[in-house]
Design a protein around this motif. Sequence first.
Motif, PDB file in Angstrom:
ATOM      1  N   SER A 151       0.836  -7.297 -11.630  1.00  0.00           N
ATOM      2  CA  SER A 151       0.820  -5.874 -11.979  1.00  0.00           C
ATOM      3  C   SER A 151       1.456  -5.032 -10.893  1.00  0.00           C
ATOM      4  CB  SER A 151      -0.622  -5.400 -12.212  1.00  0.00           C
ATOM      5  OG  SER A 151      -1.204  -6.095 -13.282  1.00  0.00           O
ATOM      6  N   HIS A 152       1.215  -5.396  -9.635  1.00  0.00           N
ATOM      7  CA  HIS A 152       1.743  -4.651  -8.490  1.00  0.00           C
ATOM      8  C   HIS A 152       2.093  -5.637  -7.392  1.00  0.00           C
ATOM      9  CE1 HIS A 152       0.481  -0.778 -10.183  1.00  0.00           C
ATOM     10  NE2 HIS A 152      -0.653  -1.381 -10.503  1.00  0.00           N
ATOM     11  N   LYS A 153       3.154  -5.356  -6.685  1.00  0.00           N
ATOM     12  CA  LYS A 153       3.536  -6.164  -5.529  1.00  0.00           C
ATOM     13  C   LYS A 153       2.971  -5.492  -4.280  1.00  0.00           C
ATOM     14  CE  LYS A 153       7.798  -8.146  -7.385  1.00  0.00           C
ATOM     15  NZ  LYS A 153       9.284  -8.152  -7.281  1.00  0.00           N
ATOM     16  N   THR A 154       1.894  -6.036  -3.798  1.00  0.00           N
ATOM     17  CA  THR A 154       1.205  -5.464  -2.650  1.00  0.00           C
ATOM     18  C   THR A 154       1.095  -6.497  -1.544  1.00  0.00           C
ATOM     19  OG1 THR A 154      -0.953  -6.195  -3.466  1.00  0.00           O
ATOM     20  CG2 THR A 154      -0.186  -4.008  -4.192  1.00  0.00           C
ATOM     21  N   GLU A 155       0.703  -6.033  -0.368  1.00  0.00           N
ATOM     22  CA  GLU A 155       0.462  -6.947   0.748  1.00  0.00           C
ATOM     23  C   GLU A 155      -0.549  -8.018   0.350  1.00  0.00           C
ATOM     24  OE1 GLU A 155      -1.659  -6.780   5.163  1.00  0.00           O
ATOM     25  OE2 GLU A 155      -0.864  -4.932   4.267  1.00  0.00           O
ATOM     26  N   ALA A 156      -1.641  -7.604  -0.286  1.00  0.00           N
ATOM     27  CA  ALA A 156      -2.675  -8.562  -0.690  1.00  0.00           C
ATOM     28  C   ALA A 156      -2.138  -9.572  -1.700  1.00  0.00           C
ATOM     29  CB  ALA A 156      -3.878  -7.822  -1.269  1.00  0.00           C
ATOM     30  N   ALA A 157      -1.319  -9.090  -2.645  1.00  0.00           N
ATOM     31  CA  ALA A 157      -0.750  -9.988  -3.654  1.00  0.00           C
ATOM     32  C   ALA A 157       0.142 -11.036  -3.000  1.00  0.00           C
ATOM     33  CB  ALA A 157       0.036  -9.190  -4.680  1.00  0.00           C
ATOM     34  N   TYR A 158       0.960 -10.616  -2.049  1.00  0.00           N
ATOM     35  CA  TYR A 158       1.839 -11.570  -1.372  1.00  0.00           C
ATOM     36  C   TYR A 158       1.042 -12.577  -0.546  1.00  0.00           C
ATOM     37  CZ  TYR A 158       6.078  -9.053  -2.710  1.00  0.00           C
ATOM     38  OH  TYR A 158       7.103  -8.485  -3.435  1.00  0.00           O
ATOM     39  N   ARG A 159      -0.005 -12.122   0.118  1.00  0.00           N
ATOM     40  CA  ARG A 159      -0.829 -13.051   0.897  1.00  0.00           C
ATOM     41  C   ARG A 159      -1.404 -14.139  -0.014  1.00  0.00           C
ATOM     42  NH1 ARG A 159      -1.992 -11.736   6.060  1.00  0.00           N
ATOM     43  NH2 ARG A 159      -1.674  -9.573   6.750  1.00  0.00           N
ATOM     44  N   GLU A 160      -1.900 -13.720  -1.169  1.00  0.00           N
ATOM     45  CA  GLU A 160      -2.525 -14.670  -2.092  1.00  0.00           C
ATOM     46  C   GLU A 160      -1.490 -15.626  -2.684  1.00  0.00           C
ATOM     47  OE1 GLU A 160      -3.979 -16.392  -5.683  1.00  0.00           O
ATOM     48  OE2 GLU A 160      -2.465 -14.803  -5.658  1.00  0.00           O
ATOM     49  N   ILE A 161      -0.351 -15.090  -3.096  1.00  0.00           N
ATOM     50  CA  ILE A 161       0.685 -15.917  -3.732  1.00  0.00           C
ATOM     51  C   ILE A 161       1.239 -16.942  -2.760  1.00  0.00           C
ATOM     52  CG2 ILE A 161       3.040 -15.866  -4.650  1.00  0.00           C
ATOM     53  CD1 ILE A 161       2.256 -13.157  -5.961  1.00  0.00           C
ATOM     54  N   PHE A 162       1.585 -16.515  -1.547  1.00  0.00           N
ATOM     55  CA  PHE A 162       2.194 -17.444  -0.598  1.00  0.00           C
ATOM     56  C   PHE A 162       1.175 -18.422  -0.015  1.00  0.00           C
ATOM     57  CE2 PHE A 162       5.624 -14.470  -1.021  1.00  0.00           C
ATOM     58  CZ  PHE A 162       6.767 -15.245  -0.830  1.00  0.00           C
ATOM     59  N   ALA A 163      -0.106 -18.087  -0.076  1.00  0.00           N
ATOM     60  CA  ALA A 163      -1.133 -19.052   0.317  1.00  0.00           C
ATOM     61  C   ALA A 163      -1.235 -20.165  -0.723  1.00  0.00           C
ATOM     62  CB  ALA A 163      -2.477 -18.349   0.479  1.00  0.00           C
ATOM     63  N   ARG A 164      -1.088 -19.809  -1.991  1.00  0.00           N
ATOM     64  CA  ARG A 164      -1.197 -20.813  -3.058  1.00  0.00           C
ATOM     65  C   ARG A 164       0.053 -21.660  -3.198  1.00  0.00           C
ATOM     66  NH1 ARG A 164      -1.213 -19.248  -7.852  1.00  0.00           N
ATOM     67  NH2 ARG A 164      -1.094 -16.982  -7.693  1.00  0.00           N
ATOM     68  N   HIS A 165       1.197 -21.085  -2.868  1.00  0.00           N
ATOM     69  CA  HIS A 165       2.464 -21.790  -3.093  1.00  0.00           C
ATOM     70  C   HIS A 165       3.171 -22.175  -1.801  1.00  0.00           C
ATOM     71  CE1 HIS A 165       2.203 -21.045  -7.374  1.00  0.00           C
ATOM     72  NE2 HIS A 165       2.044 -19.761  -7.156  1.00  0.00           N
ATOM     73  N   GLY A 166       2.436 -22.239  -0.706  1.00  0.00           N
ATOM     74  CA  GLY A 166       3.070 -22.621   0.548  1.00  0.00           C
ATOM     75  C   GLY A 166       2.059 -22.659   1.668  1.00  0.00           C
ATOM     76  N   ALA A 167       2.526 -22.310   2.848  1.00  0.00           N
ATOM     77  CA  ALA A 167       1.669 -22.340   4.031  1.00  0.00           C
ATOM     78  C   ALA A 167       1.301 -20.940   4.491  1.00  0.00           C
ATOM     79  CB  ALA A 167       2.379 -23.099   5.157  1.00  0.00           C
TER      80      ALA A 167
END
Length: 235
Positions: A151-167
Motif C-alpha cells: 500500500s505504501h513504500k515506507t522505511e518499515a515496509a522496506y525493512r520487512e521486505i528485505f529481511a524476508r528476501h535477503g539479509a
Amino acid sequence: MARALTTIGFDADDTLWHNERYFALSHDRFAALLADHSERDQLMARLLEAERRNLPHYGYGIKGFTLSMIETAIEVTDGDVPAAVIADLLAAGRDMLAHPIEILPHVEDVLEELRGQFRLVVITKGDLLDQERKLAQSGLRARFDAVEIVSHKTEAAYREIFARHGAGAERGLMVGNSMASDVRPMIDAGGWGVYVPHDLTWAMEHAAPPAESARFAEISDLSELPALLREIDLG
C-alpha cells in the motif's frame, strides 16, 4: 569475503515499464472535458489536491485517480457536471486499466545479467489487480525471485521486505524513479537507494535527493546498474 549486497529491489511503474504517460493522456482528456469550467493549470492543481486528500481512503493507483477526477469535476462545475462527462471519466479510467505494457530500454538485458547474482524482487505499490495484470503482461515475472505489492513504500515496509528476501535492508538496494518512494525510505531503512529518472514522474513522487548519504546513487538508465552494483559489492 561476504558480499555487500544480497537483494535488489526494483520499482515497477516507470522503472520497468512506462506508466505515467497514460496518466498524462488522461490529464489531457480531463482538461478537454472541463475546458468550459476551468483553466488547465487550475484544474490540474485542484486534481492534485483531490489526489492528496484521497490517498488515505483510496490508496495509490488508477481507481483512486479516476475517483479524484470525478470529485474534481463535481467541484469545478459546482455540482452541475453532466452525466456524460462522468461517463467519459469512467471510460478514461477503464482505458488506463487496459493500457498495453511497454518495457523500458535495457530492462530485460539487465535482469538477465543479474539473475543468479542477487535475489531480485519487484517492489511496487498501487492497486493489486492492476499491478498483477501489468506484471503478467510484461513477461518479466520469471526474471524475479519474488513480488511485493504494498500500500505504501515506507522505511518499515522496506525493512520487512528485505529481511524476508535477503539479509536485511543493510545489504539490500532499491532502484526506482521516485525519490519519495524508492530512494529516501530505503536509505532511511539502512539500505542503498538508486534513482533512475523517468521523463514523466507524478508530482507526489518528487523529493529532494539525499545527497548527504553515502548510500545514494543516481544513474541515467538501467544499463548503468550492473557496473554500480559491482562497485558497491567490492566496497
